[in-house]
Design an enzyme around this catalytic site. Structure first.
Site, PDB file in Angstrom:
ATOM      1  N   PRO A 182     -10.367 -13.658  25.444  1.00  0.00           N
ATOM      2  CA  PRO A 182      -9.777 -13.296  24.545  1.00  0.00           C
ATOM      3  C   PRO A 182     -10.825 -13.416  22.972  1.00  0.00           C
ATOM      4  CG  PRO A 182      -8.479 -14.893  24.721  1.00  0.00           C
ATOM      5  CD  PRO A 182      -9.507 -15.060  25.945  1.00  0.00           C
TER       6      PRO A 182
ATOM      7  N   ARG B 186     -10.680 -11.086  19.499  1.00  0.00           N
ATOM      8  CA  ARG B 186     -10.073 -10.282  18.536  1.00  0.00           C
ATOM      9  C   ARG B 186      -8.469 -10.540  18.305  1.00  0.00           C
ATOM     10  NH1 ARG B 186     -12.222  -5.372  16.876  1.00  0.00           N
ATOM     11  NH2 ARG B 186     -12.988  -5.176  18.719  1.00  0.00           N
TER      12      ARG B 186
ATOM     13  N   TYR C 124     -18.668   1.107  12.648  1.00  0.00           N
ATOM     14  CA  TYR C 124     -17.849   1.736  13.616  1.00  0.00           C
ATOM     15  C   TYR C 124     -16.700   2.837  12.814  1.00  0.00           C
ATOM     16  CZ  TYR C 124     -18.808  -2.665  15.877  1.00  0.00           C
ATOM     17  OH  TYR C 124     -19.286  -3.696  16.458  1.00  0.00           O
TER      18      TYR C 124
ATOM     19  N   CYS D 143     -26.877  -0.653  -1.417  1.00  0.00           N
ATOM     20  CA  CYS D 143     -27.566   0.622  -1.881  1.00  0.00           C
ATOM     21  C   CYS D 143     -27.459   1.574  -0.532  1.00  0.00           C
ATOM     22  CB  CYS D 143     -28.727   0.242  -2.538  1.00  0.00           C
ATOM     23  SG  CYS D 143     -28.562  -0.373  -4.050  1.00  0.00           S
TER      24      CYS D 143
HETATM   25  N1  LLP Z   1     -16.200 -11.059  26.647  1.00  0.00           N
HETATM   26  C1  LLP Z   1     -17.180 -10.449  26.485  1.00  0.00           C
HETATM   27  C2  LLP Z   1     -18.285 -10.461  27.668  1.00  0.00           C
HETATM   28  C3  LLP Z   1     -17.414  -9.516  25.407  1.00  0.00           C
HETATM   29  O1  LLP Z   1     -18.555  -8.946  25.398  1.00  0.00           O
HETATM   30  C4  LLP Z   1     -16.568  -9.485  24.274  1.00  0.00           C
HETATM   31  C5  LLP Z   1     -16.808  -8.770  23.150  1.00  0.00           C
HETATM   32  C6  LLP Z   1     -15.411 -10.411  24.688  1.00  0.00           C
HETATM   33  C7  LLP Z   1     -15.264 -11.119  25.608  1.00  0.00           C
HETATM   34  C8  LLP Z   1     -14.342 -10.511  23.589  1.00  0.00           C
HETATM   35  O2  LLP Z   1     -13.765  -9.054  23.288  1.00  0.00           O
HETATM   36  P1  LLP Z   1     -12.495  -8.962  22.405  1.00  0.00           P
HETATM   37  O3  LLP Z   1     -11.305  -9.935  22.962  1.00  0.00           O
HETATM   38  O4  LLP Z   1     -12.769  -9.566  20.867  1.00  0.00           O
HETATM   39  O5  LLP Z   1     -12.251  -7.682  22.315  1.00  0.00           O
HETATM   40  N2  LLP Z   1     -18.159  -5.933  16.952  1.00  0.00           N
HETATM   41  C9  LLP Z   1     -17.109  -5.290  17.605  1.00  0.00           C
HETATM   42  C10 LLP Z   1     -16.608  -5.707  18.683  1.00  0.00           C
HETATM   43  C11 LLP Z   1     -17.545  -6.200  19.839  1.00  0.00           C
HETATM   44  C12 LLP Z   1     -17.204  -6.740  21.027  1.00  0.00           C
HETATM   45  C13 LLP Z   1     -18.359  -7.216  21.651  1.00  0.00           C
HETATM   46  N3  LLP Z   1     -17.628  -8.142  23.159  1.00  0.00           N
HETATM   47  C14 LLP Z   1     -16.053  -4.992  16.574  1.00  0.00           C
HETATM   48  O6  LLP Z   1     -15.988  -5.390  15.465  1.00  0.00           O
HETATM   49  O7  LLP Z   1     -15.124  -4.103  16.875  1.00  0.00           O
END
Ligand code: LLP
Length: 418
Positions: free
Chosen positions: A274, A276, A316, A342
């Site tokens: 996890p 986010r 996004y 800018c």
């Molecule tokens: N594991 C892997 C292999 C991943 O690629 C990611 C996120 C995670 C875990 C963690 O995912 P989460 O639990 O945070 O959803 N910059 C984007 C999000 C990109 C996520 C990339 N990979 C945003 O701001 O929404």
């Protein structure tokens, strides 16, 4: 659930008025709540307590050393995607044996660092990578622990930029190639099969795609069994969504219940990555209103944080709630909240109903703890903002504001231009 709340019309982080911190550290700045981080980790971890499991916090979401240390103390491992993240995780005190290494583009050098450190496993994403990993392990007279990341071709129903488990995405291996990878690893003396991995995307607001992916992984494990291959770790990645606006993601307990139900009959340790869900709502971005401007078509609130500080809205079209740090009665207007960069795409909110704040007032951009500071840049030669961690009635600058010297550190005018 987070610890940013109003008291007598003022936004507080835990027991500290946000205004107070702004006065001391200036704006813009990121602000994290230690109690929220801790609580989020504990709730997530406890949801899986009936099962052998390891929570490997996804470092990319927020890689500040203090955040990593706090999570390490709670028992977290780390999901890393680069040598830099390995460096941070180890510096913060996360034990190497709780580190999993994901990502499609690991270099031989990064593999060496990780093998040297003794990480738990490499989540391998291609046949080419498997070959290089074997070569690196051989040169170090070691055996590399591997999991193959499979691409289950499940639609995570999220933003296309953050969906990863579809066949058209660059991540993981389709089942046929994954089998080939496992068979190669099985007979390779420098590789040890320890796991299987899958991650289908980010900001998922339903449980069903996770369950669907897990079912496909399970079916694939059956197949591996017929080739005499078994695994100790089943890594289901990250991806659980949070509330930014009007989403209703399942709470960790519901997510866990669904996965545990599917895993009852398997003898594996569940690994979760996890990001986010642990840090997103534990952080805000605080910015000051610089100007108010009206054109014949639009109203603009111009603030001192831009897309270089928080990229998500521009990149996004992501929604972040924006609220005045000091609440008082004022009319609502519909305006764009924009930064000083800018670029037309430099906005924090578009056509947003927002109280008519005046220059000098503070705004809090909520849910900015994940993919906030980590995606910031120096575009337009803007020093990156500080990161501040609040714990009860105290706050700590856990990354200082960059200055102009730092902006050009490492740059050099070559002799022929002197
Ligand atoms: N594991 C892997 C292999 C991943 O690629 C990611 C996120 C995670 C875990 C963690 O995912 P989460 O639990 O945070 O959803 N910059 C984007 C999000 C990109 C996520 C990339 N990979 C945003 O701001 O929404």
């Amino acid at each position: 659930m987070h610890h940013f709340h109003f008291q007598n019309g003022q936004l507080y982080a835990e027991e500290v008025p946000v205004k107070e911190i702004a006065r001391k550290v200036g704006t813009p700045f990121y602000l994290y709540s230690a109690a929220t981080l801790k609580r989020h980790f504990q709730v997530f971890d406890q949801a899986f307590s009936s099962l052998p499991h390891l929570v490997c916090y996804s470092v990319k979401a927020n890689s500040n050393l203090a955040v990593l240390r706090l999570l390490a103390r709670e028992g977290s491992g780390a999901d890393i995607v680069s040598g830099g993240e390995l460096y941070r995780a180890l510096k913060a005190g996360i034990p190497a044996e709780k580190v999993v290494f994901s990502g499609v583009g690991k270099t031989a050098r990064e593999m060496r660092q990780a093998l040297e450190a003794g990480i738990l496993m490499f989540n391998v994403e291609s046949l080419g990578e498997l070959k290089v990993l074997s070569r690196v392990a051989r040169s170090m007279r070691k055996k590399a622990p591997v999991a193959i990341r499979i691409n289950p071709d499940v639609d995570p129903k999220t933003h296309p930029y953050i969906s990863t488990g579809l066949q058209k995405n660059k991540f993981g291996l389709d089942l046929e190639t994954a089998l080939e990878a496992y068979l190669l690893a099985q007979k390779d003396p420098h590789l040890e099969i320890v796991g299987i991995d899958c991650h289908i995307g980010s900001q998922l607001t339903e449980v069903s795609p996770f369950v669907e992916a897990l079912r496909r992984v399970k079916a694939f494990l059956q197949k591996l069994k017929s080739f005499g291959i078994s695994v100790r770790y089943l890594d289901l990645g990250g991806g659980l969504g949070i509330v930014y606006g009007n989403e209703a993601p399942p709470p960790p307990e519901e997510y866990a219940r669904a996965l545990i139900e599917e895993l009852k009959d398997l003898d594996v340790t569940l690994v979760l990555e996890p990001g986010r869900v642990l840090v997103g709502n534990a952080g805000i971005l605080v910015t000051r209103v610089l100007y108010y401007k009206e054109t014949p078509q639009k109203k603009f609130i111009i603030v001192d944080a831009g897309m270089n500080d928080l990229l998500r809205p521009a990149f996004y079209n992501a929604y972040h709630e924006i609220i005045p740090v000091v609440s008082r009665k004022r009319p609502l207007i519909k305006a764009d909240v924009v930064g000083p960069i800018c670029e037309t795409g430099d906005f924090l909110a578009r056509d947003r109903e927002i109280p008519q704040v005046k220059p000098g007032e503070l705004l809090a951009v909520m849910s900015a703890g994940a993919y906030g500071f980590v995606m910031s840049s120096n575009y337009n030669s803007r020093p990156r903002p500080p990161e501040v961690l609040v714990s009860r009635d105290q706050y700590f600058v856990v990354r200082k504001r960059e200055n102009y010297a730092r902006l050009i550190a490492g740059e050099k005018i070559p002799d022929f231009l002197r």
